[in-house]
Design an enzyme around this catalytic site. Structure first.
Site, PDB file in Angstrom:
ATOM      1  N   ASP A  24      28.135  -0.610  53.631  1.00 23.83           N
ATOM      2  CA  ASP A  24      28.756  -0.860  52.327  1.00 23.83           C
ATOM      3  C   ASP A  24      27.985  -0.200  51.191  1.00 23.83           C
ATOM      4  O   ASP A  24      27.933  -0.715  50.073  1.00 23.83           O
ATOM      5  CB  ASP A  24      28.892  -2.372  52.065  1.00 23.83           C
ATOM      6  CG  ASP A  24      29.538  -3.076  53.246  1.00 23.83           C
ATOM      7  OD1 ASP A  24      30.516  -2.536  53.764  1.00 23.83           O
ATOM      8  OD2 ASP A  24      29.048  -4.145  53.659  1.00 23.83           O
ATOM      9  N   HIS A  52      36.654   1.067  53.839  1.00 17.82           N
ATOM     10  CA  HIS A  52      36.378   1.773  52.595  1.00 17.82           C
ATOM     11  C   HIS A  52      37.598   1.745  51.700  1.00 17.82           C
ATOM     12  O   HIS A  52      38.729   1.839  52.148  1.00 17.82           O
ATOM     13  CB  HIS A  52      35.913   3.213  52.853  1.00 17.82           C
ATOM     14  CG  HIS A  52      36.671   3.903  53.933  1.00 17.82           C
ATOM     15  ND1 HIS A  52      36.112   4.218  55.149  1.00 17.82           N
ATOM     16  CD2 HIS A  52      37.944   4.319  53.989  1.00 17.82           C
ATOM     17  CE1 HIS A  52      37.020   4.792  55.904  1.00 17.82           C
ATOM     18  NE2 HIS A  52      38.144   4.869  55.222  1.00 17.82           N
ATOM     19  N   GLY A 362      36.321  -9.647  53.840  1.00 19.36           N
ATOM     20  CA  GLY A 362      36.391 -10.459  52.616  1.00 19.36           C
ATOM     21  C   GLY A 362      35.167 -11.353  52.443  1.00 19.36           C
ATOM     22  O   GLY A 362      35.053 -12.101  51.476  1.00 19.36           O
ATOM     23  N   VAL A 475      22.975   9.922  41.212  1.00 25.65           N
ATOM     24  CA  VAL A 475      22.791   8.548  40.736  1.00 25.65           C
ATOM     25  C   VAL A 475      24.148   8.029  40.272  1.00 25.65           C
ATOM     26  O   VAL A 475      24.774   8.625  39.382  1.00 25.65           O
ATOM     27  CB  VAL A 475      21.781   8.512  39.564  1.00 25.65           C
ATOM     28  CG1 VAL A 475      21.600   7.084  39.075  1.00 25.65           C
ATOM     29  CG2 VAL A 475      20.451   9.105  39.992  1.00 25.65           C
TER      30      VAL A 475
END
Ligand code: IMP
Length: 489
Positions: A24, A52, A362, A475
């Site tokens: 994730d 995703h 979830g 970034v």
């Protein structure tokens, strides 16, 4: 796209995007940022356990699991031999994408003829094993991934192309073999009244379930290794989409609390069937606040795993825009800065702020501080030329940013790049440095010039902690694909 980033990737005809921590990380975002420079996006491992969220150019949302993220960018998608395939879920995903894009606008999609196929038996076996493990369960995503990978290794898997082989008898024979091997477990489940006999599909029933997809599947199936090899020879550029992350890799993660396939850069060559030198370029992706779901060690974790998984479901109102969320975030941040927030409150703040809930399950994700020793280990295993550090914007407003800078085991500080075996990770004492924070909202910043001095210092500190061959290049400063700073080298 940033022209310096474009120049840097121009001489990289293949690029691996790999997760550094426990999944994730936002690999999908990194992929959509660079996808326009590539022709093909290929998956080499994982399966429906990955999740995703993709956005089309005009902002429409699709949640994908098995089809690579390249789908949203209209790139050729390859589900390579190392990926585990659930056909019903594959076609569901395809239909959902077709509903958003229009079927005629979907890019070509190829599924390897020797990728392993899911059957309902895999899920039955998975729930049996998880129940048996009791308190030690892995808390899998429930997609049958472990049994699919394990039965493949036992030479009991069924493969995509076997379904299309004209001799129906061939697949039936292979299904019967698998069933016979699993029968003692199924009988045990029936004996213990975990399942009724009619809940265990017969080989004939499973064959029927698979065959109903056969004709729709035919046009997608090929030898994807040959396809990729030829495409690369012809000058096409290939983006390799890692699933899960280093900490969940079967061999290099926190075993046994891992997934069952490859989640590090070396897996690209194995799972796609091309020589290792085809994939020398890896971009490692991590979040400023890494997360973990399921069970297993997480040295920089802030709160309690079980509580964090439940928090997201019991406090749904905090995850929707509105006053409740604003008040919660404002008040909790004030407590964090005053030093009065509990670890649980601190973790909840980041879970809510970052909407850290699983796309597949979830479940709420447990949150930790940026963990440099883990990052150094992930670099050692993956050998990246660059790091993408996402979600810097979530740190805005913190007076101080704790970062784990080293692991202490007993009276020894461990060498950079070395971590203890997973069964000793809980003994590690994470040594923490507190970097000065910043007040400014940096969401959406696109250049280093837009960052406050302390944010720039924080990034220099992270960059300086990476091995010499890896630079902090990207970034992330917000959810949008363009909310990204290219730091350059
Ligand atoms: P499995 O892959 O479903 O067998 O789950 C094994 C472990 O990996 C569990 O702790 C899962 O929560 C975790 N896991 C698997 N896929 C992902 C992912 O895509 N993101 C985060 N965790 C994952």
């Amino acid at each position: 796209m940033n022209s310096a980033l474009k120049r840097m990737l121009e001489n990289k005809p293949t690029l691996n995007i790999m997760g550094a921590a426990f999944g994730d990380e936002g690999k999908g975002k990194a992929i959509s940022l660079v996808a326009q420079l590539y022709d093909i996006v290929a998956r080499f491992a994982g399966g429906g356990n990955a999740g995703h969220t993709m956005f089309t150019a005009d902002g429409r949302k699709i949640v994908g699991h098995q089809i690579p993220c390249g789908l949203a960018a209209g790139k050729i998608c390859v589900l390579g031999r190392g990926e585990l395939i659930n056909l019903a879920a594959f076609f569901r995903e395809l239909d959902e994408a077709a509903a958003v894009f229009g079927r005629e606008h979907l890019p070509p999609i190829f599924v390897d003829e020797q990728a392993v196929l899911w059957t309902p038996w895999h899920s039955i076996l998975e729930s049996y094993l998880e129940t048996k493990r009791g308190a030690n369960r892995i808390n899998t995503t429930g997609q049958g991934i472990g049994p699919m990978a394990a039965l493949h290794r036992l030479r009991l898997g069924v493969l995509v192309g076997e379904l299309l082989y004209d001799e129906n008898f061939y697949l039936m024979h292979r299904l019967r073999q698998m069933f016979e091997a699993l029968e003692p477990i199924f009988s045990d489940m029936v004996g213990k009244k975990i399942l009724r006999p009619e809940q265990i599909p017969t080989p004939g029933k499973v064959a029927e379930m698979l065959f109903c997809h056969a004709e729709d599947l035919r046009s997608f199936v090929c030898d994807t290794s040959a396809l990729l090899s030829e495409a690369i020879e012809d000058g096409q550029r290939v983006l390799v989409e890692g699933a899960q992350a280093c900490g969940l890799d079967l061999m290099w993660g926190t075993y046994p609390f891992v997934s069952s396939t490859m989640a590090t850069a070396a897996g690209a060559a194995l799972g796609l069937g091309l020589p290792p030198q085809t994939f020398p370029n890896t971009l490692l992706v991590t979040k400023c606040m890494p997360t973990r779901v399921g069970a297993g060690p997480f040295p920089s974790e802030i709160g309690d795993r079980d509580e964090m998984q439940i928090f997201a479901t019991t406090h749904k109102e905090l995850f929707a825009a509105g006053e409740k969320r604003d008040v919660f975030l404002r008040e909790t941040l004030a407590r964090i800065n005053a030093g009065t927030a509990t670890p649980a409150e601190t973790a909840q703040y980041f879970q809510v702020l970052g909407d850290e809930r699983g796309a597949t399950t979830g479940r709420g994700r447990s949150v930790g501080w940026l963990d440099i020793p883990w990052l150094q280990y992930a670099c050692r295993i993956n050998g990246p030329f660059g790091l993408a550090l996402l979600r810097l914007d979530l740190l805005s407003g913190l007076k101080e940013i704790p970062v784990v800078t080293a692991y202490k085991l007993g009276d020894k500080i461990l060498k950079a790049g070395v971590i203890p075996p997973p069964w000793r990770l809980h003994e590690v004492e994470p040594l923490i440095k507190r970097c000065p924070g910043w007040k400014e909202n940096i969401a959406g910043a696109k250049t280093m010039r837009e960052l406050p001095e302390n944010a720039a210092h924080f990034l220099s500190f992270v960059d300086g902690s990476l091995p010499h061959y890896c630079d902090l290049l990207l970034v992330g400063t917000g959810p949008g694909e363009e909310d990204m700073i290219f730091r350059g080298v």
